[in-house]
Write a protein that holds these residues in place. Structure first.
Motif, short mmCIF file in Angstrom:
data_model
loop_
_atom_site.label_atom_id
_atom_site.label_comp_id
_atom_site.label_asym_id
_atom_site.label_seq_id
_atom_site.Cartn_x
_atom_site.Cartn_y
_atom_site.Cartn_z
N LEU A 5 17.46 20.81 -49.86
CA LEU A 5 18.08 19.64 -50.48
C LEU A 5 17.24 18.38 -50.25
O LEU A 5 17.37 17.41 -50.98
N LYS A 52 23.75 22.25 -59.62
CA LYS A 52 24.93 21.80 -58.90
C LYS A 52 24.72 21.78 -57.40
O LYS A 52 25.69 21.78 -56.63
N ARG A 53 23.46 21.79 -56.94
CA ARG A 53 23.25 21.90 -55.50
C ARG A 53 23.75 20.68 -54.74
O ARG A 53 23.92 20.72 -53.52
N SER A 54 24.02 19.58 -55.47
CA SER A 54 24.56 18.39 -54.79
C SER A 54 26.00 18.61 -54.34
O SER A 54 26.55 17.80 -53.60
N THR A 55 26.63 19.70 -54.80
CA THR A 55 28.04 19.90 -54.42
C THR A 55 28.18 20.77 -53.17
O THR A 55 29.30 21.02 -52.72
N MET A 57 28.20 21.19 -49.35
CA MET A 57 28.36 20.22 -48.28
C MET A 57 27.53 20.64 -47.08
O MET A 57 27.69 21.76 -46.59
N PRO A 64 30.03 31.21 -49.31
CA PRO A 64 31.19 30.96 -50.16
C PRO A 64 30.88 30.02 -51.33
O PRO A 64 31.41 30.19 -52.43
N TRP A 65 30.00 29.07 -51.07
CA TRP A 65 29.63 28.13 -52.14
C TRP A 65 28.89 28.86 -53.25
O TRP A 65 29.20 28.70 -54.44
#
Lengths: 169, 210
Positions: A5, A52-55, A57, A64-65
């Motif tokens: 990230l 969508k890697r900004s979602t 956490m 799970p993500w």
């Protein structure tokens, strides 16, 4: 994932390769009997994971993500085939496996979606994907600034994701 | 295109630090507040605002609206993610709870024959019109930011965004509105806020699919 990230290419590359194998396992078991090309769905999931890697956490488990995003895309793909299907997230999580390694799977949906890009976007995508150039090399070859290559690439990926989603024709 | 090629393209696109969705949404909220405040140039704050600030009902009204905005921010960040996280949704009852407390106090202190007058207030129609209007720009900011998210339930995420936008709109409107009593707020503000939330949920169901 943490390092990915932050924009570090090498860890991100390794992560994506690892995730591809995992996602491929999860996708194959539930998509093949529906007559879908598994690799198309795998690529669609990868694209979604990337965009969508900004979602994700920081500090939470990645599994799970990934499973949640993969499930969303698998359900989408199956729905496009006209089947109403429930895919429980737990089952996706279980089948995210890491045993198999292979690299050369071909898929077609993305190829078709490329046709929806404008010529400039297509050139950039081809340069960094098929020809394997870095952003810098692509910029030199296409006589664009590196920033413009990055922006164009990012736009193109969004367009591709959008087009695969609405059924790729 | 084979998958290896795709990964190469993704890695190149990913060579920049990512802004977490929570921060994106907070920035959008900041922008929403600034945009909404601009409308105060057209819609002037009430003339007695300085004195009003020191009166309990007005301060309570502002506190209510700020509570709504803050609690919906918490829920909004949760709903923007692909994994549903219902464990913090309970904070949403804080604002209604505060409001019912206010209403009870009002019903005790105000004699029954004056209740209807309190309820209808001075300009209910204004309230129903301006709160949604003031929420449009904030809602646009928030929904755009949410497009970068991956909500497990798009409609729910959009509703949370609507609630927050309505919170911002209602806070700004509260500065111009001469009615401060909780009964009025319970009757009219809540309807206006519900309209914004429902509209947003309806828009977001399609807009936020990913």
């Amino acid at each position: 994932m943490d390092q990915s990230l932050d924009g570090n290419a090498e860890p991100y590359q390794r992560l994506l390769v690892l995730l591809t194998v995992a996602v491929r396992n999860a996708v194959r078991s539930r998509v093949r009997f529906a007559g879908l090309d598994a690799e198309d769905v795998v690529q669609e999931v990868l694209l979604a994971l990337h965009l969508k890697r900004s979602t994700w956490m920081r500090g939470t488990p990645v599994g799970p993500w990934v499973a949640a995003i993969a499930r969303n895309k698998i359900v989408d793909a199956l729905r496009r085939r006209g089947r109403r299907t429930e895919v429980p997230i737990e089952s996706v999580l279980e089948t995210l496996g890491f045993e198999e390694v292979s690299g050369q799977e071909q898929a077609h949906d993305l190829e078709r979606a490329l046709a929806k890009l404008n010529p400039r976007q297509r050139e950039v995508v081809r340069a960094v994907s098929l020809e394997g150039h870095t952003a810098q090399e692509a910029a030199a070859r296409l006589r664009m600034s590196e920033g413009a290559v990055r922006v164009t690439l990012h736009r193109s990926l969004k367009v591709l994701a959008g087009h695969v989603q609405c059924g790729a024709g | 295109m084979n998958t290896e090629n795709l990964i190469h393209a993704l890695v190149i696109d990913g060579s920049r630090p990512v802004v977490p969705i929570g921060r994106t949404l907070l920035r959008a909220l900041g922008l929403a507040i600034i945009v909404a405040e601009l409308s105060l140039f057209i819609l002037h704050p009430r003339v007695d605002i300085v004195q009003a600030l020191s009166t309990t009902p007005f301060a309570f009204k502002l506190l209510l609206m700020l509570a709504l905005t803050a609690t919906s921010a918490v829920v909004l960040v949760d709903t923007a993610r692909p994994i549903s996280a219902p464990h913090r949704r309970w904070v949403l009852i804080l604002a209604p709870l505060l409001l019912s407390g206010g209403v009870i106090v009002e019903l005790i202190t105000v004699p029954p024959h004056a209740w209807t007058a309190q309820l209808i207030g001075h300009n209910a129609a204004h309230c129903l019109m301006f709160i949604p209007l003031l929420s449009v720009a904030p809602l646009a900011c928030l929904l755009l930011a949410l497009r970068g998210g991956a909500p497990a339930h798009p409609m729910l995420a959009a509703a949370a965004a609507g609630l927050q936008a309505a919170g911002v709109g209602a806070t700004i409107y509260a500065l111009t509105c001469p009615d401060d009593n909780p009964l009025f707020i319970a009757a009219w503000y809540s309807v206006a806020i519900a309209i914004v939330t429902a509209t947003s949920a309806f828009i977001g169901r399609r807009l936020l699919r990913w």
